[in-house]
Design a protein around this motif. Structure first.
Motif, mmCIF file in Angstrom:
data_model
loop_
_atom_site.group_PDB
_atom_site.id
_atom_site.type_symbol
_atom_site.label_atom_id
_atom_site.label_comp_id
_atom_site.label_asym_id
_atom_site.label_seq_id
_atom_site.Cartn_x
_atom_site.Cartn_y
_atom_site.Cartn_z
ATOM 1 N N LEU A 54 0.834 -1.204 0.000
ATOM 2 C CA LEU A 54 0.000 0.000 0.000
ATOM 3 C C LEU A 54 0.873 1.261 0.000
ATOM 4 N N VAL A 106 3.056 1.219 -3.633
ATOM 5 C CA VAL A 106 2.302 1.169 -4.893
ATOM 6 C C VAL A 106 1.132 2.152 -4.862
ATOM 7 N N HIS A 107 0.355 2.130 -3.790
ATOM 8 C CA HIS A 107 -0.859 2.945 -3.744
ATOM 9 C C HIS A 107 -0.593 4.381 -3.329
ATOM 10 N N LYS A 123 0.373 7.287 -5.681
ATOM 11 C CA LYS A 123 -0.668 7.595 -6.664
ATOM 12 C C LYS A 123 -1.875 8.260 -6.012
ATOM 13 N N GLU A 124 -2.231 7.799 -4.812
ATOM 14 C CA GLU A 124 -3.445 8.318 -4.148
ATOM 15 C C GLU A 124 -3.227 9.697 -3.547
ATOM 16 N N ASN A 136 0.140 9.867 -10.358
ATOM 17 C CA ASN A 136 -1.019 9.097 -10.765
ATOM 18 C C ASN A 136 -1.501 9.489 -12.172
#
Lengths: 499, 153
Positions: free
Chosen positions: A381, A384-385, A388-389, A488
């Protein structure tokens, strides 16, 4: 010859180093505006011994009129001197402090519990802690403050046998007090704890307390000499300043929700810079361990340093509870490394207890599998996440924008940048490494050199070609040249020109 | 005097209102699964190995985490404070410590299981009923804790 616990500690410190420095410049994505302000002011100090406003070696940094405490900014000066002005230099002291805090956690836990295994567990849990990783990997003054606080406490505890450590402890607390706004409440609470719970030792110090006391008094001078400005930030976020109904209930709820299992193990902090979506501030596998560790300390009366640990646990959320919003992971960083210590104690009790001895291999191996999954999920998380978030929370896009502007700026007589996404002037100064002396003499946050900064609309006042940078949701000039995207691949800025 | 204090504090506990009755249980957790899976898989991106995506972002895992969130909301100090007030919260805490010290694990298990009731509801009227029931259960625990505190030697 190095002994086994030391070897294991070295491995844990190496792990904490890896987790804090890997991809430090790109994750979190972008520098948020406080990091940029701290970085540019440190750069300005390095070049001119003055801050962006031209104040000589300030004891309080005006910054965005929030008057930041000075210590963290001054630690950036050597970092920028070595690594040059950029993301790495701005985050390096905080990341290094994070690694050192892991090491200090070992010594603190060993001192408190007298057990090196619990100490190693505690250091390991802090090394992988989502809460601590989040703030070690950004240029957060609070993280540095907590490192200094922990150092002060350890030096104090070790000074019972080596009294020469006491003045060093006072220096550490004094520096912590001038590192972060919340320290103005937290450090006095820590000192009260130490004074109350170590009466015997305090009395035995006798006259040796004079120098540390003087050091602490001196450390308050930067705050007292600029008192109204020093408390400005605190007043702006305080629940008492906001004229809300039912402030006592707000205060109680603000305090209690820092112990909320939802905040700790599930939801985390709602502010994007403070936690990773999909996890809490701690790992789910720590829940039963913390319960065991806390239960052990509440129930057993005659454990050394019990009062310190429990009162730290109860007082830690106070600086955060006095402000809004809550729960606030950054302002309650004062908790660390208590949660890790309780987890470690719980794990040790679990391993050594006779409870359900027959199935112990089963529940320990289940715990191991769940903890491994938690850790791997968190890393997924986070790497990778998260970039972008949470790009917008970190003003992701400014670096690429200013890099482009730097390449083309000689083609234009004026360059106008929107402030809608916040503080564009400081990003321009930072990424251009603009001469601080020139800025101090001729610039301000609305304009310097050929740069102008506007909110909502801009009117051309100078003749010649103009480069206009607006956010992706604002209007643009007649000719759009380029769009700047974040990690992102969402558009952030639109660059246009006007003749 | 003891009895008077007992009655006054009990009145504060019983009369406290304002707990959150929002639905959070099996139905809302199931509703959250599809959008959360879609969102997380989108963030992972098409370049991500599908096995990794399915391993980390699967329906069971998301459902369990949503249910855990609902449960945490009901055992969290904010909900308990909203149900019983600050005194009630302190006495519930005292009661739990007391029971833990005396190793009354079956009673503690019952308390933990009761707190699950609103989470196991499948529609709003039932969940509201269970939430209210839980709030009054906490009030009862608070008064028992208060009595235990008053009677301690």
């Amino acid at each position: 010859m190095l002994n086994r616990p030391f070897n294991i500690l070295l491995l844990i410190v190496a792990l904490s180093f890896l987790l804090r420095f890997f991809m430090l410049t790109t994750n979190p994505p972008g520098l948020y505006w406080d990091e940029v302000s701290n970085g540019y002011n440190a750069y300005s100090i390095l070049k001119t011994a003055r801050d962006e406003y031209g104040v000589f070696l300030p004891t309080v940094f005006r910054s965005y009129d929030d008057y930041k405490p000075p210590v963290y900014i001054y630690t950036l000066v050597p970092s920028i001197a070595i690594f040059d002005l950029g993301e790495f230099a701005v985050r390096f002291p905080s990341a290094l402090a994070g690694v050192l805090t892991v090491m200090l956690t070992y010594f603190l836990t060993k001192k408190i519990t007298g057990n090196y295994k619990i100490a190693l567990f505690a250091a390991f849990f802090l090394a992988i802690s989502p809460w601590h990783l989040q703030f070690s990997r950004g240029g957060f003054e609070a993280n540095f403050m907590q490192f200094l606080t922990l150092l002060g406490i350890i030096l104090f505890l070790y000074s019972f046998n080596k009294s020469w450590l006491l003045p060093l402890s006072a220096v550490s607390f004094g520096l912590a007090l001038n590192t972060y706004q919340g320290a103005k409440i937290w450090i006095p609470l820590v000192l009260i704890m130490l004074i109350l719970f170590y009466k015997k030792e305090r009395i035995s110090f006798g006259r040796k307390l004079i120098l540390p006391t003087l050091i602490l008094i001196l450390s308050t001078l930067p705050i007292l000499s600029n008192f109204q400005n020093s408390i400005l930030r605190g007043k702006s976020v305080s629940i008492f300043s906001q004229k809300q109904e039912n402030t006592p209930e707000l205060l109680i709820k603000g305090y209690l929700n820092h112990y909320s299992p939802s905040f700790l193990f599930s939801r985390g902090d709602s502010i994007g810079r403070h936690s990773v979506s999909g996890t809490g501030e701690l790992y789910a596998f720590e829940l039963p361990l913390i319960f065991l560790g806390l239960f052990y300390y509440i129930v057993r009366q005659n454990i050394k340093h019990r009062s310190l640990l429990l009162s730290w646990f109860l007082l830690a959320p106070i600086p955060a509870a006095l402000s809004d919003p809550t729960p606030h992971a950054l302002r309650s960083i004062t908790f660390l490394p208590i949660w890790s210590i309780f987890s470690a104690i719980g794990l040790f009790r679990l391993i050594t207890s006779e409870f359900l001895k027959r199935i112990k291999p089963l529940y320990l191996s289940s715990l191991f599998i769940i903890s491994l999954f938690n850790l791997v999920l968190y890393l997924h998380l986070y790497y990778v996440h998260y970039p972008k978030e949470k790009g917008p929370d970190w003003q992701d896009g400014y670096r690429d924008l200013i890099s482009y502007v730097d390449n083309v700026k000689d083609n234009y007589e004026s360059i106008a940048i929107s402030e809608v996404l916040g503080k564009s002037y400081i990003y321009t100064l930072f990424y251009l490494k603009y001469d601080p002396k020139a800025y101090q003499q001729n610039g301000n946050s609305q304009a310097f050199d050929k740069f102008e900064f506007f909110k909502y609309s801009w009117e051309k006042t100078k003749p010649g070609r103009a480069l206009i940078i607006s956010s992706s949701f604002e209007g643009t000039g007649p000719k759009v040249l380029k769009e700047i995207y974040n990690t992102n691949k969402d558009p952030v800025f639109r660059i246009s020109e006007s003749e | 005097m003891k009895i008077f204090l007992l009655l006054v504090i009990s009145a504060f506990i019983i009369l406290k209102v304002g707990w959150n009755v929002d639905e959070c249980g099996i139905r809302s957790s199931l509703q959250a699964v599809v959008p959360v899976v879609w969102y997380e898989q989108t963030i992972d991106g098409s370049n991500q190995n599908p096995l990794i995506t399915r391993f980390f972002h699967n329906k069971i895992g998301i459902f369990v985490s949503q249910m855990a969130r609902c449960y945490f909301n009901r055992i969290g100090p904010e909900f308990i404070f909203d149900s019983v007030g600050i005194f009630g919260l302190m006495f519930i805490f005292y009661l739990i410590c007391n029971l833990s010290t005396k190793k009354r694990w079956p009673i503690l298990t019952v308390i933990a299981v009761f707190s699950l009731l609103p989470v196991l509801s499948i529609n709003f009227p039932t969940s509201k009923l269970f939430v209210d029931f839980l709030a009054y259960f906490y009030k009862l625990l608070a008064i028992i804790g208060l009595k235990a505190f008053v009677d301690r030697r």
